[in-house]
Design an enzyme around this catalytic site. Structure first.
Site, PDB file in Angstrom:
ATOM      1  CE  LYS A 166      -3.631  -2.579   2.331  1.00 28.50           C
ATOM      2  NZ  LYS A 166      -4.121  -3.041   3.654  1.00 28.50           N
ATOM      3  NE  ARG A 181      -1.162  -6.495   9.386  1.00 29.12           N
ATOM      4  CZ  ARG A 181      -1.648  -7.061   8.270  1.00 29.12           C
ATOM      5  NH1 ARG A 181      -2.096  -8.297   8.309  1.00 29.12           N
ATOM      6  NH2 ARG A 181      -1.696  -6.405   7.135  1.00 29.12           N
TER       7      ARG A 181
END
Ligand code: MV4
Length: 450
Positions: free
Chosen positions: A237, A291
């Site tokens: 990303k 997470r």
């Protein structure tokens, strides 16, 4: 609440977790490799333990060293951050066996979502829309052909143990299928020791939209809106934003409710992110991450909720203190992941930061462990810091983002700041007109001059 939290990570996320611990008044233990002795989180922690030499396998992935660090410091909880051991169910179990709390989901949910076939099966069972494809793993080429004919080409072969783009192969015709299957299996075997694969309809130009969730492990769970993470390069990303330019309020509420209900049924514990592809107004579940994610500040900026602090509170046994009706979205946030890399070749550029002057002003947040004089080690990922900007509207956010990028001084190493300088001035990006392949095409046009 915990007596002392050991932060089993490094860099900006270690600093982020440390800040939440300090806000809660909880003493902190930093762990570091010999390469990170001068890192910011080590300087700011109450205690620090050197856990080994630079290679991650000998330090940040070294479970015996981390357990020992807990024992010698008396830490009664571990926050894993992201990456490293953050989605390692065995690590969570070992900690619990040693009487140390893992600040994360239940190990069985980590394990469940780590198997992409089981994750998809679970999502379907919980009422989450999924990509059309095989019901589970593919046992033979004949079965793959039958499924492909049913869902139509192009199809995507995916590794059960994969994720993040690893072990994926597109087949655009029957002739491609056998090779795609064999290649995906071989790559999955080599990368993960598991050659189980499954099949999905291949979506050509979707967006990547993920939903942030928070659950207390006892049936309460809420969603905190979406993040549009479509701007990626080689499955990394680059920029994330919320709200997504592609969604309207009704779509947001609808998919958010579906996901929140699913997490309630699962009795999910902690923070999590449910990943979708979005195309032609439809959402398709692809994976769930168990997470805290790199891009969590985007959600924090538009909800004013400290996700790491809530994660710690919930792990200590608190009930969910936020009801869905309490979650209010305001404004727009964009995060740029600034890497110490050449902005054209993306070759890592470790080394000493000679000058460092981060931007500031209204709505500007920098999550970084960098400082003037810090030597970025070559051993780990090249994330230098995250520039997160908030505005009342996307236009205001973009104005502040442009100003912040121009204001940001980093001398001594190369950075990807020039990439963002070009990106935030591109008309397609400004119009929110992009998909998961758009950035690679933008970069291929040579838009980033240095
Ligand atoms: C897909 C897809 C198209 N169709 N699944 C990439 C990593 C993992 N999150 C899943 N990925 C994809 N799964 C189907 N059925 C396209 C991708 C994909 C992608 C997804 C999100 C963001 C960037 C991406 C880049 C390449 C491929």
């Amino acid at each position: 609440m915990f007596e002392k939290i050991l932060i089993a990570n490094r860099g900006e996320i270690a600093l982020r977790v440390l800040r939440a611990c300090k806000d809660l008044g909880i003493p902190t233990v930093a762990v570091h490799s010999t390469a990170d002795a001068d890192a910011m989180h080590v300087r700011l922690a109450d205690e620090s333990v050197c856990i080994g030499p630079p290679p991650a396998r000998n330090s940040y992935l070294n479970i015996p060293a981390l357990i020992t660090a807990c024992e010698i410091t008396g830490a009664d909880a571990v926050h894993p951050g992201y990456g490293f051991l953050s989605e390692n169910a065995r690590f969570a179990e070992i900690l619990i066996e040693h009487g140390v709390q893992f600040i994360g989901p239940k190990p069985e949910h980590i394990r469940l979502m780590g198997d992409k076939i089981e994750a998809k099966r679970t999502a379907q069972r919980l009422g989450i829309p999924v990509v059309p494809g095989s019901q589970g793993g593919i046992a033979s080429d004949a079965e793959a052909l039958s499924v492909a004919r049913e869902i139509g080409f192009p199809v995507l072969v995916k590794a059960a143990a994969g994720g993040g783009g690893r072990g994926m192969k597109v087949a655009r015709s029957e002739g491609d299928l056998a090779v795609a299957l064999a290649t995906a299996r071989a790559e999955a075997k080599a990368a993960f020791g598991d050659d189980a694969v499954y099949l999905e309809k291949y979506l050509e130009t979707p967006r990547h939209i993920e939903i942030q969730v928070l659950g207390d492990g006892r049936g309460a769970a809420i969603h905190l809106g979406e993040r549009d993470c479509s701007l990626q390069r080689r499955h990394q990303k680059v920029l994330e934003e919320s709200p997504s330019p592609a969604l309207n309020a009704d779509e947001r509420d609808a998919i958010g409710e579906i996901v929140a209900k699913a997490m309630q049924k699962l009795a999910y514990l902690g923070v999590g992110t449910v990943e979708f592809l979005y195309e032609d107004g439809r959402f398709y579940f692809i994976e769930m991450n168990t997470r805290i994610q790199v891009e969590h500040p985007v959600t924090e900026m538009i909800t004013d909720i400290d996700l790491v602090l809530e994660q710690i509170r919930i792990a200590s046994g608190d009930r969910l203190a936020i009801a869905q009706g309490d979650v209010k979205f305001h404004g727009h946030a964009i995060e740029c992941r600034i890497n110490a890399e050449n902005p054209v070749s993306f070759r890592p550029s470790p080394g000493k930061i000679v000058h460092y002057h981060p931007p500031g002003g209204m709505g500007v947040r920098i999550d970084s462990a960098a400082y003037q004089g810090y030597a970025i080690p070559p051993h780990y990922d090249s994330l230098l810091g995250k520039l997160i900007v908030h505005g009342k509207t996307r236009a205001e956010c973009l104005m502040r983002l442009r100003r912040s990028i121009d204001e940001f001084v980093v001398d001594g190493v190369e950075t990807t700041l020039p990439l963002f300088s070009a990106l935030v001035r591109d008309s397609d990006f400004v119009d929110g007109n992009y998909h998961i392949h758009w950035l690679e095409r933008f970069l291929a046009k040579g838009a980033v001059g240095i």
